[in-house]
Design a protein around this motif. Sequence first.
Motif, short mmCIF file in Angstrom:
data_model
loop_
_atom_site.label_atom_id
_atom_site.label_comp_id
_atom_site.label_asym_id
_atom_site.label_seq_id
_atom_site.Cartn_x
_atom_site.Cartn_y
_atom_site.Cartn_z
N ASP A 67 0.83 -1.21 0.00
CA ASP A 67 0.00 0.00 0.00
C ASP A 67 0.87 1.26 0.00
O ASP A 67 0.57 2.24 -0.68
N PHE A 68 1.96 1.22 0.76
CA PHE A 68 2.90 2.35 0.81
C PHE A 68 3.50 2.59 -0.58
O PHE A 68 3.58 3.73 -1.04
N LYS A 72 3.02 5.82 -3.55
CA LYS A 72 4.15 6.53 -4.16
C LYS A 72 4.20 6.34 -5.67
O LYS A 72 5.09 6.86 -6.33
N SER A 73 3.27 5.58 -6.23
CA SER A 73 3.33 5.28 -7.66
C SER A 73 3.19 6.54 -8.52
O SER A 73 2.58 7.52 -8.12
N LYS A 78 6.08 2.21 -10.93
CA LYS A 78 4.85 1.43 -11.05
C LYS A 78 4.99 0.08 -10.35
O LYS A 78 5.48 -0.88 -10.94
N PRO A 79 4.57 -0.01 -9.09
CA PRO A 79 4.66 -1.28 -8.36
C PRO A 79 3.48 -2.20 -8.62
O PRO A 79 2.38 -1.75 -8.95
N ILE A 117 11.84 2.67 0.16
CA ILE A 117 11.97 1.66 1.22
C ILE A 117 12.53 2.31 2.48
O ILE A 117 12.04 2.05 3.59
N ALA A 118 13.54 3.15 2.33
CA ALA A 118 14.12 3.85 3.50
C ALA A 118 13.05 4.69 4.19
O ALA A 118 12.95 4.67 5.43
N ASN A 119 12.23 5.40 3.44
CA ASN A 119 11.14 6.20 4.04
C ASN A 119 10.16 5.32 4.80
O ASN A 119 9.72 5.66 5.90
#
Length: 172
Positions: A67-68, A72-73, A78-79, A117-119
């Motif tokens: 969802d995270f 951010k997409s 594009k995940p 990922i870091a965020n």
Amino acid sequence: MNKHENEERRIKISNGLLTRSSLQKKDYYPEEYSKEIQASNVVLIPNENYKNFKYPVFPEQTKSFYDFLKDKSSDSFKPSICISDEDYYELELHADIVTIPSMIVTFLVLPILTRIIANYLYDLIKKRRTEINVKVSITVEKNGDSKKMDFEGKVEEFEKCFEIASGKLFGD
């Protein structure tokens, strides 16, 4: 040993055994989401044969992580996730380590993904108010070749390790 050498030792790089095209041959590949998966540049993939589980599984918190990513997409990020809803299984280990789901990404999106990922991890630290160790496995594809990057360590070291390693990934 300087700081960069220490960071490089926290990440293991190996030849990738999986590519986005070979992913289509997996039993769990959801044909109904094939167009979405093929259009994406970040694909979350389940762990197969994890501790003799009958089905492919994702680590706990995969849904919130996905969802995270979706939040951010954009046109350049594009995940997607490579599993159908009815085949989705999440394994809760309640370990002291946060395991990010395995994924296949295109080389160009790796720096963006690393920051995202870091965020996500820093947000977890804020919520938990404690240090977190993390385990991340990313297969990176470039021009039909793939390399797998495995990291296990402190969140604070993750982003720098991936920056250093990604610069040497394909020898460019």
